[in-house]
Design a protein around this motif. Structure first.
Motif, PDB file in Angstrom:
ATOM      1  N   ASN A 112      37.413  33.857  49.296  1.00  0.00           N
ATOM      2  CA  ASN A 112      37.190  35.311  49.242  1.00  0.00           C
ATOM      3  C   ASN A 112      35.731  35.684  49.440  1.00  0.00           C
ATOM      4  O   ASN A 112      35.435  36.677  50.096  1.00  0.00           O
ATOM      5  N   THR A 179      45.609  38.682  40.797  1.00  0.00           N
ATOM      6  CA  THR A 179      45.441  38.960  42.228  1.00  0.00           C
ATOM      7  C   THR A 179      46.742  38.840  43.009  1.00  0.00           C
ATOM      8  O   THR A 179      46.992  39.601  43.943  1.00  0.00           O
ATOM      9  N   CYS A 240      45.058  41.865  48.780  1.00  0.00           N
ATOM     10  CA  CYS A 240      43.762  41.286  49.144  1.00  0.00           C
ATOM     11  C   CYS A 240      43.939  40.480  50.410  1.00  0.00           C
ATOM     12  O   CYS A 240      44.814  39.614  50.486  1.00  0.00           O
ATOM     13  N   TYR A 242      42.451  38.037  51.452  1.00  0.00           N
ATOM     14  CA  TYR A 242      42.256  36.593  51.277  1.00  0.00           C
ATOM     15  C   TYR A 242      43.214  36.000  50.236  1.00  0.00           C
ATOM     16  O   TYR A 242      42.983  34.913  49.728  1.00  0.00           O
TER      17      TYR A 242
END
Ligand code: HMG
Ligand code: MG
Length: 302
Positions: A112, A179, A240, A242
């Motif tokens: 990331n 995440t 996200c 990544y």
């Protein structure tokens, strides 16, 4: 512990929600979204991020977004800053708060932000110093706090370690981030408790993606620990770039409905919030990802 009487929602749709969007989104649309969110009563809005445009092209208009916002008094606008270059670009746009974002997983840190956890802390330290010297509050995000797309399950000790390192460099608040949305209530509570070893209750927040549909349960489990700040995304936008396969944050509408149902005040007008979600999903040509929004829109139509 009794539930809090007020909860603060940090609306991350304009940043976390839109960063993953493949189609171009006009700056004017992003600004209009922020205006609608503040009109709906959101007092904390994560507006954009000052990251590399090569890594996240969708956030390349960061300065234009910040310049385009008609600021409302009492609303705090935050931005992500991964390094000094990001802080320097952000500072001239006068954010109220910045976010440095690290991870409890080494592999995710590399993917990331292209550095190890230890290197990330070294990079964040001068950013934190500069921001605090300028009177700007600093939040830290701890990604992959329960699970990582590359390393699998993450132990609470990893979260405690990153929270300790962030506290040592002067980060004032930490967000415990699931995440990829794999967390379940007890695991999320353990991760939050790990952060609470180094931060007081009011400086720890929950940031839950809803990939497995567990995010609302995780919000409720967090409330039971006394957590009173949550990052959420209008209409469930996001993900996200990544963290492959991860879907959006828990929808703001769904969390507001849950909180109001529990008798917890948010200061947010749910109807106006639903309109904001419809506005951005309409602009993107996508269905609304909030179940509460869909249900209440169906009731409006009937
Ligand atoms: P790097 O390639 O290692 O950086 O990237 P570098 O210092 O070697 O610089 C390389 C190039 O990038 C240079 O340009 C720099 O000037 C430029 P060149 O000379 O090649 O033309 N550069 C920048 N440009 C603009 N703004 C900057 C910046 N820094 C360097 N700030 C870097 C390191 C951190 C920059 C990169 O990895 C990056 O931008 N990563 C961001 C990834 C990202 O935004 N991910 C999503 C946000 S985090 C998230 O969503 C999780 C969260 O929601 C919580 C959760 O759910 O877990 C917060
Ligand atoms: Mg996120």
């Amino acid at each position: 512990m009794s539930l809090p009487s007020h909860v603060t929602i940090v609306e991350v749709g304009p940043r976390d929600g839109l960063q993953n969007e493949k189609q171009a989104v006009d700056t004017a649309v992003k600004v209009e979204l922020i205006h609608r969110l503040q009109a709906a009563g959101l007092k904390e809005i994560e507006a954009t991020s000052f990251v590399s445009p090569k890594w996240v092209p969708q956030m390349a208009d960061n300065a234009a977004v910040m310049a385009g916002i008609t600021r409302q008094s009492g609303v705090r606008y935050s931005v992500l800053t991964p390094n000094l270059k990001g802080w320097e670009a952000a500072a001239v746009t006068r954010p109220d708060e910045i976010v440095v974002f690290g991870a409890a997983s080494e592999a995710f840190s590399q993917k990331n932000i292209n550095c190890s956890i230890a290197e990330s802390i070294e990079r964040f330290a001068p950013v934190v110093d500069a921001a605090r010297a300028a009177g700007v509050k600093v939040r830290g995000a701890i990604s992959c706090a329960v699970g990582c797309p590359y390393e699998g399950e993450i132990a609470p000790e990893r979260v405690a370690l990153v929270a300790r390192l962030m506290a040592q460099i002067g980060v004032q608040h930490v967000g415990v981030a699931d995440t990829i949305g794999v967390g379940t209530p007890l695991k999320v509570q353990r991760a939050l408790e790990a952060a609470l070893q180094h931060y007081p209750l009011h400086e720890v927040s929950g940031h839950f993606h809803d990939t497995y549909g567990m995010a609302l349960a995780n919000v409720h489990a967090s409330l039971q620990l006394g957590i009173r700040t949550f990052d959420t995304s209008v209409s469930g936008l996001g993900g996200c770039p990544y963290a492959k396969g991860a879907t959006g944050n828990v929808a703001t509408e769904d969390v507001v409905y849950l909180l109001h149902g529990l008798g917890i005040d948010t200061g947010i007008d749910l109807d106006a919030l639903i309109d904001a979600g419809q506005f951005i999903r309409g602009a993107l040509g996508q269905p609304n990802g909030s179940r509460v929004a869909r249900a209440l829109l169906a009731r409006r139509a009937a």
